[in-house]
Design a protein around this motif. Structure first.
Motif, PDB file in Angstrom:
ATOM      1  N   GLY A 296     -24.303 -17.291  62.432  1.00 55.71           N
ATOM      2  CA  GLY A 296     -23.406 -16.541  63.309  1.00 55.71           C
ATOM      3  C   GLY A 296     -23.271 -15.082  62.961  1.00 55.71           C
ATOM      4  O   GLY A 296     -22.241 -14.473  63.242  1.00 55.71           O
ATOM      5  N   GLN A 297     -24.311 -14.489  62.325  1.00 60.98           N
ATOM      6  CA  GLN A 297     -24.281 -13.065  61.977  1.00 60.98           C
ATOM      7  C   GLN A 297     -25.539 -12.363  62.503  1.00 60.98           C
ATOM      8  O   GLN A 297     -26.277 -11.743  61.745  1.00 60.98           O
ATOM      9  N   PRO A 298     -25.797 -12.446  63.815  1.00 57.70           N
ATOM     10  CA  PRO A 298     -27.061 -11.906  64.335  1.00 57.70           C
ATOM     11  C   PRO A 298     -27.237 -10.418  64.091  1.00 57.70           C
ATOM     12  O   PRO A 298     -28.360  -9.936  63.905  1.00 57.70           O
ATOM     13  N   GLU A 299     -26.145  -9.663  64.068  1.00 55.78           N
ATOM     14  CA  GLU A 299     -26.280  -8.215  63.886  1.00 55.78           C
ATOM     15  C   GLU A 299     -26.614  -7.847  62.446  1.00 55.78           C
ATOM     16  O   GLU A 299     -27.090  -6.732  62.170  1.00 55.78           O
ATOM     17  N   TRP A 300     -26.393  -8.762  61.497  1.00 53.54           N
ATOM     18  CA  TRP A 300     -26.654  -8.490  60.081  1.00 53.54           C
ATOM     19  C   TRP A 300     -27.977  -9.066  59.593  1.00 53.54           C
ATOM     20  O   TRP A 300     -28.544  -8.584  58.613  1.00 53.54           O
ATOM     21  N   VAL A 301     -28.469 -10.120  60.239  1.00 51.67           N
ATOM     22  CA  VAL A 301     -29.602 -10.872  59.696  1.00 51.67           C
ATOM     23  C   VAL A 301     -30.820  -9.999  59.467  1.00 51.67           C
ATOM     24  O   VAL A 301     -31.373  -9.943  58.361  1.00 51.67           O
TER      25      VAL A 301
ATOM     26  N   LEU B 179     -25.394 -13.818  53.491  1.00 54.48           N
ATOM     27  CA  LEU B 179     -25.787 -14.208  54.837  1.00 54.48           C
ATOM     28  C   LEU B 179     -25.303 -15.612  55.171  1.00 54.48           C
ATOM     29  O   LEU B 179     -25.177 -16.470  54.298  1.00 54.48           O
ATOM     30  N   GLY B 180     -25.080 -15.838  56.442  1.00 57.08           N
ATOM     31  CA  GLY B 180     -24.691 -17.151  56.919  1.00 57.08           C
ATOM     32  C   GLY B 180     -24.928 -17.232  58.410  1.00 57.08           C
ATOM     33  O   GLY B 180     -25.325 -16.246  59.051  1.00 57.08           O
TER      34      GLY B 180
ATOM     35  N   ILE C 119     -29.402 -19.695  58.308  1.00 55.48           N
ATOM     36  CA  ILE C 119     -28.766 -18.672  59.144  1.00 55.48           C
ATOM     37  C   ILE C 119     -29.146 -18.773  60.613  1.00 55.48           C
ATOM     38  O   ILE C 119     -28.680 -17.989  61.433  1.00 55.48           O
TER      39      ILE C 119
ATOM     40  N   SER D 247     -28.073 -10.084  48.445  1.00 52.26           N
ATOM     41  CA  SER D 247     -28.213  -9.882  49.892  1.00 52.26           C
ATOM     42  C   SER D 247     -28.327 -11.216  50.627  1.00 52.26           C
ATOM     43  O   SER D 247     -27.787 -11.385  51.724  1.00 52.26           O
TER      44      SER D 247
END
Length: 429
Positions: free
Chosen positions: A317-322, A314-315, A259, A310
């Motif tokens: 390019g998801q900084p707001e979710w990491v 995730l992957g 990620i 969970s």
């Protein structure tokens, strides 16, 4: 009276118990010192020999693999010795073997020295894990403790986690220093920790006289191999053991490669997990005292499945979710570990015939041994296919294990399902 304050009544006719054990708090403290030694050296297991010898990294890896492979038969021997002579001497001997191995580490200069010293440590580690849970069970059986066996296992789990965390923190400073003398100082310090733990146990801990048990119709391992419910428990626990190892095995790769997260995030999550395990192990198990052990394992499996879910979403390019997803997932993982570690050992000890408990609990450790061998290849192979693949596969195994545990529950003795069946409330206290 608190839920965990129960008078134990196992052993002897009509519920009478054999007394004579002592030093339970010292044993828990000694396990913390022991794990401090492990924690000091665990981060250096490969780099130590690379830094202090001219042996190539690839050959070091092969030598360490061989050293661990030769220990695979040890639980079989350890279980027999524990049933015949008691588990506590095996624990002490295992710690002294590890101390000798780490002392040998300080003088290693070539492949033969690496193999011999690492084999000493590996043999000591295998004997330790094959005997320590039987030693704790023997201690509980021989004393008028107000704590259930599961709670003692939880205390031991918390103490060992705390020791590992402190040792790892100290070694982080050593790696930053980088001098050969400092690396050798870590080996000496680890040897001192194992020696101190062995001395403490020898001087202050007793598990009471060996008790007479009903003889088995067959030898202990013949009885075990015919005990299909226990073998099923080992198989199910292999799934849980695999999950319990994945945080340390996979998280650094997931964060950095999968990620693209910051490097510090792995350290924070692992440290938070260790702190919570160390602090909450005993209180959590105390709250579980009225529940079936099998249902607790179902809860742990569901929590691990949620953790896998969970990570699967995730992957890059998801900084707001990491951060929130990883924190929430790690809390789910930690909760599963808090429930599983002591309850699974408590269930295995409750199922085992008293005359063969050493052999049963030593064999139970193969679920962890097998998983430690499988875990790196399981993760790496599936991760190469897709970032989510290891977590989908592991989550599916966890969900399947729930059905397995519920089916197994019907085949287990009723008095093994609940810790409160092993104990009687002390209404006169």
């Amino acid at each position: 009276m608190p839920a965990y304050a129960r008078r134990v009544t196992r052993g002897g006719p009509n519920g009478a118990r054999t007394r004579g054990s002592r030093g339970g708090p010292v044993l828990i403290g000694a396990l913390a010192v022991d794990s401090l030694g492990n924690g000091l050296f665990l981060p250096l297991s490969l780099i130590y020999f690379v830094e202090l010898t001219d042996v190539p990294l690839a050959l070091v890896g092969v030598l360490l693999t061989i050293a661990n492979a030769v220990t695979l038969p040890i639980p079989v021997w350890a279980g027999t010795l524990a049933d015949r002579f008691g588990a506590l001497p095996l624990v002490v001997g295992a710690q002294l073997l590890q101390a000798a191995g780490f002392l040998a580490y300080a003088g290693v200069s070539g492949p033969v020295g690496i193999l011999v010293s690492s084999a000493l440590v590996a043999i000591g580690v295998r004997f330790f894990w094959s005997a320590v849970f039987t030693a704790i069970a023997d201690l509980v059986d021989g004393t008028a403790t107000l704590l259930s066996r599961d709670t003692w296992y939880a205390l031991a789990n918390g103490a060992r986690t705390a020791g590992l965390a402190v040792g790892g923190l100290v070694t982080g400073l050593v790696v930053a220093d980088g001098r050969d003398a400092t690396y050798r100082a870590v080996a000496y310090a680890a040897a001192a920790c194992f020696t101190a733990a062995a001395v403490l146990i020898t001087a202050f801990v007793r598990t009471g006289p060996r008790r007479a048990h009903e003889p088995l119709e067959r030898s202990g391992y013949a009885t075990l191999l015919r005990d299909r419910p226990f073998l099923s428990l080992i198989g199910l626990n292999s799934v849980y053991a695999l999950s319990s190892m994945m945080l340390g095995v996979a998280l650094p790769t997931v964060v950095l490669t999968g990620i693209g997260g910051p490097a510090w995030l792995t350290s924070v999550l692992l440290a938070g997990n260790a702190v919570l395990i160390a602090v909450l192990s005993a209180p959590v198990v105390a709250r579980l005292g009225g529940l079936r052990r099998t249902r607790c394992l179902v809860v742990a499996a569901a929590l691990w499945a949620a953790w896998c879910a969970s990570l699967a979403v995730l992957g890059p390019g998801q900084p707001e979710w990491v951060l929130p997803v990883l924190v929430a997932g790690t809390l789910q993982f930690t909760a599963a570990e808090l429930v599983h570690a002591p309850v699974s050992m408590g269930l295995a000890a409750a199922i085992a015939p008293p005359a063969a408990r050493g052999r049963y609990l030593a064999t139970f450790q193969y679920s962890f041994t097998i998983s430690s061998i499988v875990a790196p290849a399981f993760f790496a192979t599936l991760f190469e296919l897709a970032i989510a693949a290891p977590w989908i596969a592991l989550g599916a195994l966890e969900l399947a294990s729930i059905a397995g545990v519920l089916a197994l529950e019907r085949r287990l003795p009723a008095d093994a399902l609940r810790p409160v069946e092993d104990v009687r409330r002390d209404t006169t206290a």
